[in-house]
Write a protein that holds these residues in place. Structure first.
Motif, PDB file in Angstrom:
ATOM      1  N   VAL A  55       0.842  -1.199   0.000  1.00 53.81           N
ATOM      2  CA  VAL A  55       0.000   0.000   0.000  1.00 53.81           C
ATOM      3  C   VAL A  55       0.877   1.248   0.000  1.00 53.81           C
ATOM      4  CG1 VAL A  55      -1.710   1.328   1.297  1.00 53.81           C
ATOM      5  CG2 VAL A  55      -1.928  -1.158   1.152  1.00 53.81           C
ATOM      6  N   SER A  56       1.949   1.224   0.802  1.00 54.16           N
ATOM      7  CA  SER A  56       2.869   2.360   0.862  1.00 54.16           C
ATOM      8  C   SER A  56       3.496   2.632  -0.498  1.00 54.16           C
ATOM      9  CB  SER A  56       3.975   2.087   1.890  1.00 54.16           C
ATOM     10  OG  SER A  56       3.441   1.835   3.164  1.00 54.16           O
ATOM     11  N   LEU A  57       3.947   1.583  -1.164  1.00 55.79           N
ATOM     12  CA  LEU A  57       4.585   1.745  -2.472  1.00 55.79           C
ATOM     13  C   LEU A  57       3.587   2.218  -3.517  1.00 55.79           C
ATOM     14  CD1 LEU A  57       6.891  -1.414  -2.443  1.00 55.79           C
ATOM     15  CD2 LEU A  57       7.628   0.978  -2.370  1.00 55.79           C
ATOM     16  N   LYS A  58       2.352   1.758  -3.407  1.00 52.46           N
ATOM     17  CA  LYS A  58       1.315   2.211  -4.333  1.00 52.46           C
ATOM     18  C   LYS A  58       1.091   3.715  -4.185  1.00 52.46           C
ATOM     19  CE  LYS A  58      -3.516   1.272  -5.655  1.00 52.46           C
ATOM     20  NZ  LYS A  58      -4.099   2.597  -5.364  1.00 52.46           N
ATOM     21  N   ARG A  59       1.057   4.189  -2.952  1.00 50.79           N
ATOM     22  CA  ARG A  59       0.873   5.628  -2.717  1.00 50.79           C
ATOM     23  C   ARG A  59       2.049   6.423  -3.276  1.00 50.79           C
ATOM     24  NH1 ARG A  59      -1.429   6.171   3.516  1.00 50.79           N
ATOM     25  NH2 ARG A  59      -3.286   4.857   3.253  1.00 50.79           N
ATOM     26  N   ILE A  60       3.256   5.886  -3.120  1.00 51.14           N
ATOM     27  CA  ILE A  60       4.434   6.576  -3.639  1.00 51.14           C
ATOM     28  C   ILE A  60       4.394   6.635  -5.159  1.00 51.14           C
ATOM     29  CG2 ILE A  60       6.948   6.446  -3.863  1.00 51.14           C
ATOM     30  CD1 ILE A  60       6.992   5.259  -1.025  1.00 51.14           C
ATOM     31  N   ARG A  61       4.012   5.532  -5.794  1.00 50.39           N
ATOM     32  CA  ARG A  61       3.900   5.514  -7.262  1.00 50.39           C
ATOM     33  C   ARG A  61       2.904   6.555  -7.742  1.00 50.39           C
ATOM     34  NH1 ARG A  61       4.299  -0.169  -6.604  1.00 50.39           N
ATOM     35  NH2 ARG A  61       2.028  -0.367  -6.595  1.00 50.39           N
ATOM     36  N   GLU A  62       1.769   6.623  -7.081  1.00 48.16           N
ATOM     37  CA  GLU A  62       0.743   7.594  -7.477  1.00 48.16           C
ATOM     38  C   GLU A  62       1.228   9.021  -7.272  1.00 48.16           C
ATOM     39  OE1 GLU A  62      -2.534   6.382  -5.105  1.00 48.16           O
ATOM     40  OE2 GLU A  62      -3.152   4.746  -6.451  1.00 48.16           O
ATOM     41  N   PHE A  63       1.979   9.252  -6.199  1.00 51.20           N
ATOM     42  CA  PHE A  63       2.507  10.584  -5.920  1.00 51.20           C
ATOM     43  C   PHE A  63       3.518  10.997  -6.986  1.00 51.20           C
ATOM     44  CE2 PHE A  63       5.989  12.966  -3.708  1.00 51.20           C
ATOM     45  CZ  PHE A  63       5.331  14.186  -3.650  1.00 51.20           C
ATOM     46  N   ILE A  64       4.436  10.103  -7.303  1.00 55.69           N
ATOM     47  CA  ILE A  64       5.452  10.404  -8.323  1.00 55.69           C
ATOM     48  C   ILE A  64       4.798  10.590  -9.688  1.00 55.69           C
ATOM     49  CG2 ILE A  64       7.468   9.517  -9.537  1.00 55.69           C
ATOM     50  CD1 ILE A  64       8.056  10.493  -6.736  1.00 55.69           C
ATOM     51  N   SER A  65       3.793   9.775  -9.983  1.00 54.12           N
ATOM     52  CA  SER A  65       3.084   9.894 -11.258  1.00 54.12           C
ATOM     53  C   SER A  65       2.391  11.239 -11.367  1.00 54.12           C
ATOM     54  CB  SER A  65       2.060   8.764 -11.391  1.00 54.12           C
ATOM     55  OG  SER A  65       1.304   8.900 -12.579  1.00 54.12           O
TER      56      SER A  65
END
Length: 507
Positions: A447-457
């Motif tokens: 979940v943490s990595l998913k949030r980071i991916r969305e933030f960077i995107s």
């Protein structure tokens, strides 16, 4: 020059503070009487730093996969929850280790009664053997040199009380553990002086940096009593190599100052090079052993911070003697000592635990670092600890502490991740963040990595839109190119902004 200053005020400062004190609970102002102590009324505990503010953000809105899936995920707490099941299994098989079970109740009277503050002999023996086992049997520890403290916090303060007076100073390589403010100086009144370490050499401690910090202290008429290092490093997650340790020992020996080695992460090493403790180094380098002291605990290596087991291991007889007297203010409960003596004496279990724990830490470390790498985020190469040192310098709008804190606020409030900014670790380079990974399961990590991916995107899309608008303006030679309120704002053109090309590839 100092990270922290002496909390003990001068008589003049004390008078000024007393004259302005207001007791809000009683509505009483005193010009000649201070109702509370200096410690009670100062703000030197360090609780007002972003390091602790992140914890508060989590406490106010904690993530839960079902109950609160949009809450803040705690990645600011260096806690090891990866191998507690192994200890639970051992407890189930060894009920007599506890005095609160039918199998162990026959020891209840003995253990529940007052115990000498030297500690249970079987506990000190078991801890000494475990410390040696963690170091691969390359060094042996004397149980009679073990002094107890209330966790690493209490053990660290105990050492400082033994070695220094208010106003004295210790050199501390930075970035360093934020709570040193609380642990080492809040009540002792000592100063901590930074030894600046930089990313150009992966934040390694150099003799030149040590000499410069020491020279600056002497010129400022500050008495330096010692050097404090963490190995493995918190927050870097790296082990200090043998040659650096030898250089450090030679330095403190030349200056005739103490060396305090915080080795509480020594069993969290999951990759090469192997951990080398200071006890091994002093077997190879001539030095005054009275200057060498070790801080240890079971909070990280066994994942038992709630047990509050802190250890001081000193080669100085006077420190051992004084430390034992002071340990009565922060003893480990006899019930805890009894349990751990049994656990740590089971060599078959501890060998299996250490191996499996290192394997699990490595797996979580790889899951996090590979996930970050997929979106173009690098971390300092590391081989130990329960965290990574994440490099977000490319995301800063400006390479300042203010720029770092601005980014941190976005990560806390919008991405809902509690990561700790480098400035709270006294890092001299803005843009580094400590991210903890061992206090969560795999699903929470995902979940943490998913949030980071969305933030960077989302950052990439924003920057790409800005770049396209910029090209159109350049082609049209619009006079709005010079309008600071337009998308041509210098803020958007900051060299520290993320590269649209890189982000486009990773989003």
């Amino acid at each position: 020059m100092t990270i922290y200053t002496d909390v003990r005020p001068s008589p003049k400062m004390h008078t000024l503070h007393s004259s302005l004190l207001v007791d809000h609970t009683m509505g009483f102002t005193s010009s000649n009487h201070q109702l509370l102590s200096t410690i009670a009324t100062n703000d030197q505990h360090g609780e007002n730093s972003p390091y602790f503010d992140g914890w508060k953000a989590y406490d106010n809105d904690p993530f839960h996969p079902r109950g609160n899936p949009n809450g803040v995920i705690q990645m600011g707490l260096a806690e090891n929850q990866l191998s507690l099941d192994l200890i639970e299994e051992w407890i189930a098989k060894n009920p007599s280790a506890s005095i609160c079970t039918p199998e162990g109740v026959n020891r209840f009277k003995d253990i529940a009664n007052f115990q000498d503050y030297h500690g249970l002999p079987e506990f000190r023996t078991a801890v000494a053997k475990f410390m040696g086992r963690v170091r691969g049997g390359r060094v042996a520890f004397d149980p009679d040199r073990i002094v107890m403290g209330g966790g690493a916090t209490g053990a660290s303060e105990l050492v400082v009380f033994c070695l220094a007076d208010p106003g004295d100073a210790f050199l501390v390589p930075s970035p360093c553990y934020p709570a040193f403010d609380r642990d080492l100086r809040w009540r002792t009144g000592v100063q901590l002086l930074p030894v600046a370490c930089k990313s150009s050499n992966n934040f390694q401690i150099t003799r030149a940096a040590l000499e410069e910090a020491y020279k600056n202290a002497i010129e400022a008429n500050i008495r330096v009593k010692g050097l404090i290092i963490t190995n493995p490093s918190n927050p870097l997650g790296t082990t200090v190599d043998k040659e650096t340790l030898k250089s450090i020992v030679r330095f403190i020996n030349d200056k005739n100052i103490h060396l305090v080695c915080d080795e509480i992460y020594s069993a969290t090493v999951f990759g090469p090079p192997n951990f080398v403790g200071i006890s091994e180094i002093i077997q190879e380098v001539d030095c005054n052993r009275d200057l060498i002291h070790i801080i240890y605990s079971l909070s990280k290596d066994l994942g038992l911070p709630g047990f509050r087991v802190g250890i001081v291991y000193s080669y100085n007889d006077a420190v051992v003697s004084c430390g034992r007297k002071m340990s009565s203010f922060g003893l480990v409960s006899s019930q805890t000592q009894h349990f751990l003596a049994s656990l740590l004496s089971d060599e078959e279990f501890t060998e299996r635990f250490l191996a499996e724990n290192a394997k699990r830490i490595k797996n979580s470390h790889q899951l996090l670092t590979k996930g970050l790498a997929q979106v173009g985020i690098a971390c300092l190469p590391s081989n130990a600890g329960l965290f990574v040192w994440m490099d977000l310098r490319s995301l800063l709008k400006e390479a300042t502490i203010e720029g770092e804190i601005a980014l941190w606020r976005v990560i806390i409030k919008e991405v809902k991740l509690n990561v700790s900014p480098g400035s709270s670790f006294h890092c001299v380079e803005p843009g580094w963040f400590r991210v903890c990974f061992a206090n969560m399961d795999t699903k929470t990590m995902e979940v943490s990595l998913k949030r980071i991916r969305e933030f960077i995107s989302s950052k990439g899309k924003t920057e790409n839109v800005a770049t396209k608008k910029l090209k159109l303006r350049r082609l049209s030679f619009s006079s709005r190119m010079y309008d600071e309120s337009s998308a041509m704002s210098p803020r958007l053109m900051s060299p520290h902004s993320p590269s649209p090309v890189v982000l486009a590839k990773t989003s």
